[in-house]
Motif scaffolding. Structure first.
Motif, PDB file in Angstrom:
ATOM      1  N   ALA A  26       9.439   3.833   3.367  1.00  0.00           N
ATOM      2  CA  ALA A  26       8.161   4.474   3.706  1.00  0.00           C
ATOM      3  C   ALA A  26       7.179   3.460   4.267  1.00  0.00           C
ATOM      4  CB  ALA A  26       7.568   5.154   2.475  1.00  0.00           C
ATOM      5  N   GLY A  27       6.534   3.847   5.398  1.00  0.00           N
ATOM      6  CA  GLY A  27       5.461   3.075   6.002  1.00  0.00           C
ATOM      7  C   GLY A  27       4.271   3.982   6.255  1.00  0.00           C
ATOM      8  N   ASP A  28       3.335   3.499   7.076  1.00  0.00           N
ATOM      9  CA  ASP A  28       2.104   4.274   7.313  1.00  0.00           C
ATOM     10  C   ASP A  28       2.398   5.635   7.923  1.00  0.00           C
ATOM     11  OD1 ASP A  28       0.535   2.247   6.288  1.00  0.00           O
ATOM     12  OD2 ASP A  28       0.225   1.289   8.251  1.00  0.00           O
ATOM     13  N   ASP A  29       3.258   5.696   8.946  1.00  0.00           N
ATOM     14  CA  ASP A  29       3.559   6.975   9.596  1.00  0.00           C
ATOM     15  C   ASP A  29       4.189   7.957   8.620  1.00  0.00           C
ATOM     16  OD1 ASP A  29       2.568   6.060  11.966  1.00  0.00           O
ATOM     17  OD2 ASP A  29       4.524   5.632  12.869  1.00  0.00           O
ATOM     18  N   ASP A  30       5.085   7.426   7.750  1.00  0.00           N
ATOM     19  CA  ASP A  30       5.756   8.303   6.781  1.00  0.00           C
ATOM     20  C   ASP A  30       4.745   8.888   5.796  1.00  0.00           C
ATOM     21  OD1 ASP A  30       8.571   7.808   7.598  1.00  0.00           O
ATOM     22  OD2 ASP A  30       8.115   5.757   6.989  1.00  0.00           O
ATOM     23  N   VAL A  31       3.822   8.065   5.321  1.00  0.00           N
ATOM     24  CA  VAL A  31       2.822   8.553   4.374  1.00  0.00           C
ATOM     25  C   VAL A  31       1.969   9.627   5.032  1.00  0.00           C
ATOM     26  CG1 VAL A  31       0.781   7.919   3.032  1.00  0.00           C
ATOM     27  CG2 VAL A  31       2.778   6.383   3.080  1.00  0.00           C
ATOM     28  N   ARG A  80      18.350   9.565 -10.429  1.00  0.00           N
ATOM     29  CA  ARG A  80      18.067   8.199 -10.886  1.00  0.00           C
ATOM     30  C   ARG A  80      17.490   7.397  -9.720  1.00  0.00           C
ATOM     31  NH1 ARG A  80      22.933   9.731 -13.361  1.00  0.00           N
ATOM     32  NH2 ARG A  80      24.242   8.680 -11.814  1.00  0.00           N
ATOM     33  N   VAL A  81      16.214   7.024  -9.853  1.00  0.00           N
ATOM     34  CA  VAL A  81      15.464   6.430  -8.749  1.00  0.00           C
ATOM     35  C   VAL A  81      14.756   5.174  -9.213  1.00  0.00           C
ATOM     36  CG1 VAL A  81      13.785   6.869  -6.912  1.00  0.00           C
ATOM     37  CG2 VAL A  81      15.038   8.791  -7.940  1.00  0.00           C
ATOM     38  N   GLU A  82      14.750   4.165  -8.379  1.00  0.00           N
ATOM     39  CA  GLU A  82      13.952   2.965  -8.613  1.00  0.00           C
ATOM     40  C   GLU A  82      13.154   2.666  -7.350  1.00  0.00           C
ATOM     41  OE1 GLU A  82      16.415  -0.304  -9.801  1.00  0.00           O
ATOM     42  OE2 GLU A  82      16.821   0.537 -11.809  1.00  0.00           O
ATOM     43  N   VAL A  83      12.017   2.019  -7.506  1.00  0.00           N
ATOM     44  CA  VAL A  83      11.191   1.594  -6.383  1.00  0.00           C
ATOM     45  C   VAL A  83      11.091   0.076  -6.421  1.00  0.00           C
ATOM     46  CG1 VAL A  83       8.907   1.688  -5.307  1.00  0.00           C
ATOM     47  CG2 VAL A  83       9.875   3.743  -6.393  1.00  0.00           C
ATOM     48  N   ASP A  84      11.412  -0.558  -5.303  1.00  0.00           N
ATOM     49  CA  ASP A  84      11.341  -2.019  -5.209  1.00  0.00           C
ATOM     50  C   ASP A  84       9.910  -2.415  -4.840  1.00  0.00           C
ATOM     51  OD1 ASP A  84      11.536  -4.705  -4.713  1.00  0.00           O
ATOM     52  OD2 ASP A  84      13.355  -4.581  -3.502  1.00  0.00           O
ATOM     53  N   GLU A  85       9.136  -2.810  -5.839  1.00  0.00           N
ATOM     54  CA  GLU A  85       7.752  -3.211  -5.590  1.00  0.00           C
ATOM     55  C   GLU A  85       7.602  -4.729  -5.586  1.00  0.00           C
ATOM     56  OE1 GLU A  85       5.056  -2.067  -8.675  1.00  0.00           O
ATOM     57  OE2 GLU A  85       6.648  -1.967 -10.191  1.00  0.00           O
ATOM     58  N   SER A  86       8.697  -5.434  -5.317  1.00  0.00           N
ATOM     59  CA  SER A  86       8.639  -6.897  -5.267  1.00  0.00           C
ATOM     60  C   SER A  86       7.883  -7.362  -4.032  1.00  0.00           C
ATOM     61  CB  SER A  86      10.056  -7.472  -5.246  1.00  0.00           C
ATOM     62  OG  SER A  86      10.699  -7.168  -4.022  1.00  0.00           O
ATOM     63  N   ASP A  87       7.659  -8.667  -3.939  1.00  0.00           N
ATOM     64  CA  ASP A  87       6.964  -9.244  -2.791  1.00  0.00           C
ATOM     65  C   ASP A  87       7.905  -9.522  -1.623  1.00  0.00           C
ATOM     66  OD1 ASP A  87       4.556  -9.235  -4.172  1.00  0.00           O
ATOM     67  OD2 ASP A  87       4.884 -11.250  -5.004  1.00  0.00           O
ATOM     68  N   ARG A 121       0.812  -1.220   0.000  1.00  0.00           N
ATOM     69  CA  ARG A 121       0.000   0.000   0.000  1.00  0.00           C
ATOM     70  C   ARG A 121       0.849   1.274   0.000  1.00  0.00           C
ATOM     71  NH1 ARG A 121      -0.475  -2.463   4.946  1.00  0.00           N
ATOM     72  NH2 ARG A 121       0.273  -1.290   6.787  1.00  0.00           N
ATOM     73  N   HIS A 122       2.152   1.141   0.225  1.00  0.00           N
ATOM     74  CA  HIS A 122       3.027   2.315   0.240  1.00  0.00           C
ATOM     75  C   HIS A 122       3.715   2.542  -1.109  1.00  0.00           C
ATOM     76  CE1 HIS A 122       3.207   0.699   4.542  1.00  0.00           C
ATOM     77  NE2 HIS A 122       2.347   1.724   4.550  1.00  0.00           N
ATOM     78  N   ASN A 123       3.428   1.656  -2.085  1.00  0.00           N
ATOM     79  CA  ASN A 123       4.095   1.752  -3.389  1.00  0.00           C
ATOM     80  C   ASN A 123       3.815   3.083  -4.077  1.00  0.00           C
ATOM     81  OD1 ASN A 123       5.024  -0.819  -2.971  1.00  0.00           O
ATOM     82  ND2 ASN A 123       3.864  -1.785  -4.634  1.00  0.00           N
ATOM     83  N   ASP A 124       2.532   3.450  -4.140  1.00  0.00           N
ATOM     84  CA  ASP A 124       2.169   4.659  -4.880  1.00  0.00           C
ATOM     85  C   ASP A 124       2.835   5.897  -4.278  1.00  0.00           C
ATOM     86  OD1 ASP A 124       0.652   3.151  -6.577  1.00  0.00           O
ATOM     87  OD2 ASP A 124      -1.269   3.635  -5.624  1.00  0.00           O
ATOM     88  N   TYR A 125       2.937   5.928  -2.962  1.00  0.00           N
ATOM     89  CA  TYR A 125       3.578   7.061  -2.287  1.00  0.00           C
ATOM     90  C   TYR A 125       5.024   7.207  -2.770  1.00  0.00           C
ATOM     91  CZ  TYR A 125       5.430   9.890   1.582  1.00  0.00           C
ATOM     92  OH  TYR A 125       6.034  10.861   2.335  1.00  0.00           O
ATOM     93  N   LEU A 126       5.750   6.080  -2.816  1.00  0.00           N
ATOM     94  CA  LEU A 126       7.153   6.133  -3.227  1.00  0.00           C
ATOM     95  C   LEU A 126       7.292   6.379  -4.727  1.00  0.00           C
ATOM     96  CD1 LEU A 126       8.722   3.394  -0.948  1.00  0.00           C
ATOM     97  CD2 LEU A 126       9.294   5.820  -0.990  1.00  0.00           C
ATOM     98  N   PHE A 127       6.361   5.884  -5.525  1.00  0.00           N
ATOM     99  CA  PHE A 127       6.420   6.175  -6.961  1.00  0.00           C
ATOM    100  C   PHE A 127       6.218   7.672  -7.213  1.00  0.00           C
ATOM    101  CE2 PHE A 127       5.696   1.580  -7.928  1.00  0.00           C
ATOM    102  CZ  PHE A 127       6.749   1.429  -8.837  1.00  0.00           C
ATOM    103  N   ASP A 128       5.386   8.299  -6.399  1.00  0.00           N
ATOM    104  CA  ASP A 128       5.187   9.740  -6.542  1.00  0.00           C
ATOM    105  C   ASP A 128       6.462  10.497  -6.168  1.00  0.00           C
ATOM    106  OD1 ASP A 128       3.375  12.094  -6.926  1.00  0.00           O
ATOM    107  OD2 ASP A 128       3.926  12.430  -4.827  1.00  0.00           O
ATOM    108  N   ILE A 129       7.132  10.031  -5.104  1.00  0.00           N
ATOM    109  CA  ILE A 129       8.407  10.648  -4.718  1.00  0.00           C
ATOM    110  C   ILE A 129       9.438  10.455  -5.836  1.00  0.00           C
ATOM    111  CG2 ILE A 129      10.337  10.530  -3.091  1.00  0.00           C
ATOM    112  CD1 ILE A 129       8.306   9.668  -0.950  1.00  0.00           C
TER     113      ILE A 129
END
Length: 663
Positions: free
Chosen positions: A621-626, A593-600, A575-583
């Protein structure tokens, strides 16, 4: 007996000494166990050398460069003796000292295996413990041929002694040389010769003076380095003045293996060497391409800032061009064979200078245009032997950051200083700070390898030497290492673990501009036509090689500005993926140069993966960070700041990249 006068030189002190005839060099240094040889009139001698009236005798310490060479050469003899004890049918090749060690070549029916090296080491320890004496004796060619008739490779070396055939013979100078022929015997306690070898020397006094050694590996090697000759078995070893020095060396080897750019290139997915393309022809993957592009963009801009004009030239040219430049007559073996194009011979270029000369010659030049500085990333191809091709650091096809400055003779010293300062500044930008200089000069004993007058060579060499000395850096001579067209200075840089790499070269060329070559001219202030001086300079030598050096220097952990991935976004849950993709989108807009690890994978596994990929920064990023619009900011070394506001986190990365700091 009569008295003679000699000068003893030791620890920087000179002392005139009276001794009797028959006195040996060792008697001058009997109180210093670290002296293993003597230097007399510039020549290295055994400590058994008999002193002559007027000799100036300097003690050679075991931990000096010459002392280590003597130690390693002596250890190579002990190894060869042990091999022939264990494998009587083994025939001897050559056994010189090399950087940090030694080797010896053997003709054996079955290749050596690691278990053999263990046995050989054990036999060597017994020989060392026996305290055998290295004893030199002068012999004749005929006597040596008779004594060594069962050693075919030694017989061949005797036949080459003093002749042109020894030229280019790998290690031959260790075995024989012009003048008298000598053999060294290993003398046992009872006075009998336990083993003998054709050798010029010098050697340690006895085998017991070998403090610490280790055999490293075996490999195949062609006799005299010629692939047309028989393949022998080569055993490599190392020897040091103390056990502690040996352990330090072995630790450096372990560290070098950990940093091996070929291994890290695979692990970090930077580049590869496909067999389908060919040996020495690397390909860069997307992440490696980032590093290559960043380096090229930065260096191109720096050249422009330093007054260079960017040019471009083709990969091939008619063969005649390289006869005009002198490369085919003097460097032909380093070029690939001719290509037939429309019935004419073309060559892949091995260098860019001939084409730059044609750009210079394309129109009349005035003294007001000089210095004229041309630069390109020119793709060149060199026919390296398969045995020397090594990862990125010795390739057959590479991009050379090549420049040529055309100057008046009066401008040459200033231009060389400008180029040297430019090179050193570039290396510091890339995190290298420890340098010395090497001045490569002509070998007067081989005049056919160099072109130009003695006067031109002397003048050019002195110009380079003066600039080098004024730099304040250590200057090391390299006799015979010059290019055929002129002397050169090379910058030698030490990396993070103390290894030395040859980096840039600056070469003074008075030949290619001459009337016999390209007939380059400029109109002087008085209206006369004058010949310019051409100064070659390659800052990195090649982009490929420099990347290999940097991978090992940084152990793959590049500074942020060079790192293929500068930031890894790590969501604690999906659930925190979209937040980091926006960052990531915001950071990419700033050129990061940024990548987001959306693996399981679990968060800790994602952090571990980013660490293995040596990413400089991680944003977790977790709930508090968002909720707070923040991230946990984690550095490559494991430090972590929690609850960092998003704007501050982005600024930290951007500032680190902009400053080129070594995080």
């Amino acid at each position: 007996m009569s008295d003679i006068q000699v000068v003893r030189i030791h620890a920087g002190q000179r002392a005139e000494t009276t001794v009797t005839t028959g006195t040996k060099a060792w008697e001058l240094f009997r109180d210093d166990a670290d002296v293993v040889a003597a230097r007399v009139a510039g020549q290295l001698k055994d400590l058994a050398y008999e002193l002559a009236d007027g000799d100036e005798v300097e003690g050679v310490l075991i931990d000096s460069a010459d002392g280590r060479d003597i130690l390693r050469h002596s250890t190579a003899h002990v190894m060869a003796q042990a091999v022939q004890q264990l494998f009587p049918a083994a025939r001897l090749g050559i056994g010189p000292p090399i950087d940090n060690g030694f080797y010896y070549d053997f003709d054996v029916e079955t290749p050596f295996v690691p278990e053999d090296l263990v046995k050989i080491e054990s036999a060597m320890r017994k020989i060392i413990k026996e305290n055998q004496r290295f004893e030199r004796r002068v012999t004749t060619d005929a006597a040596a041929l008779d004594e060594l008739k069962d050693e075919p490779y030694k017989v061949e070396l005797i036949g080459l002694k003093g002749g042109a055939g020894t030229e280019g013979t790998e290690g031959a100078s260790v075995e024989v040389g012009a003048g008298e022929l000598t053999i060294y015997d290993n003398i046992g306690r009872s006075g009998e010769a336990k083993w003998s070898d054709l050798c010029r020397g010098p050697h340690l006094p006895t085998t017991k003076r070998i403090p610490a050694f280790k055999l490293m590996r075996s490999a195949a090697a062609y006799w005299r380095g010629d692939e047309k000759n028989k393949q022998l078995q080569r055993i490599y070893g190392t020897a040091w003045e103390t056990k502690e020095a040996l352990e330090e060396h072995l630790h450096r080897i372990e560290e070098a293996e950990r940093r091996d750019h070929r291994k890290l290139g695979r692990e970090l997915d930077l580049y590869s060497f496909p067999d389908e393309i060919g040996s020495g022809l690397p390909v860069f993957h997307p992440k490696g391409g980032v590093i290559k592009r960043e380096m090229e963009d930065y260096v191109r801009q720096r050249h422009i800032e330093e007054g260079f004009e960017y040019v471009g030239t083709p990969h091939i040219a008619k063969e005649g061009l390289f006869y005009t430049s002198g490369h085919l007559p003097y460097y032909g073996e380093g070029m690939f064979p001719a290509l037939d194009v429309d019935g004419m011979d073309y060559r892949l270029k091995a260098m860019n200078c001939p084409m730059h000369n044609l750009i210079y010659r394309s129109r009349q030049r005035s003294y007001r245009e000089l210095p004229l500085r041309l630069f390109e990333f020119g793709s060149v191809y060199r026919h390296e032997k398969s045995g020397v091709v090594h990862g990125l650091t010795r390739v057959r096809g590479f991009a050379q950051d090549d420049s040529h400055s055309y100057v008046t003779p009066e401008q040459a010293p200033g231009e060389i200083k400008h180029l040297l300062d430019f090179c050193l500044g570039l290396f510091r930008d890339f995190g290298l700070h420890d340098f010395y200089l090497e001045l490569s000069t002509r070998d007067d004993s081989k005049p056919d390898k160099f072109i130009g007058s003695d006067e031109d060579w002397e003048m050019a060499t002195e110009v380079l030497r003066k600039v080098c000395e004024e730099s304040g850096l250590e200057l090391v001579p390299d006799p015979g290492g010059a290019a055929y067209y002129g002397p050169k200075v090379s910058v030698q840089a030490r990396d993070a673990i103390g290894r030395t790499w040859q980096m840039s070269t600056i070469q003074y060329d008075f030949n290619q501009p001459s009337t016999d070559r390209f007939n380059l001219e400029y109109v002087a202030a008085d209206g006369t036509r004058q010949q310019p001086v051409m100064i070659h300079s390659a800052k990195f030598g090649s982009i490929e090689r420099f990347i290999g050096v940097l991978v090992e220097h940084y152990a793959g952990a590049f500074p942020p500005w060079l790192a293929p991935v500068q930031v890894q976004g790590i969501p604690i849950a999906e659930r925190h993926n979209d937040y980091l993709f926006d960052i990531a989108k915001q950071m990419k807009a700033q050129g990061l140069r940024v990548e987001v690890d959306e693996s399981d994978d679990r968060m800790q596994k994602k952090i571990r993966n980013a660490q293995l990929q040596k990413v400089p920064f991680m944003l977790i990023a977790g709930d508090d960070d968002v909720e707070k619009g923040a991230v946990s900011f984690r550095y490559r070394d494991g430090r972590q700041d929690n609850g960092v506001p998003l704007a501050e986190a982005i600024e930290r990365v951007a500032a680190a990249v902009a400053s080129r700091e070594q995080v």
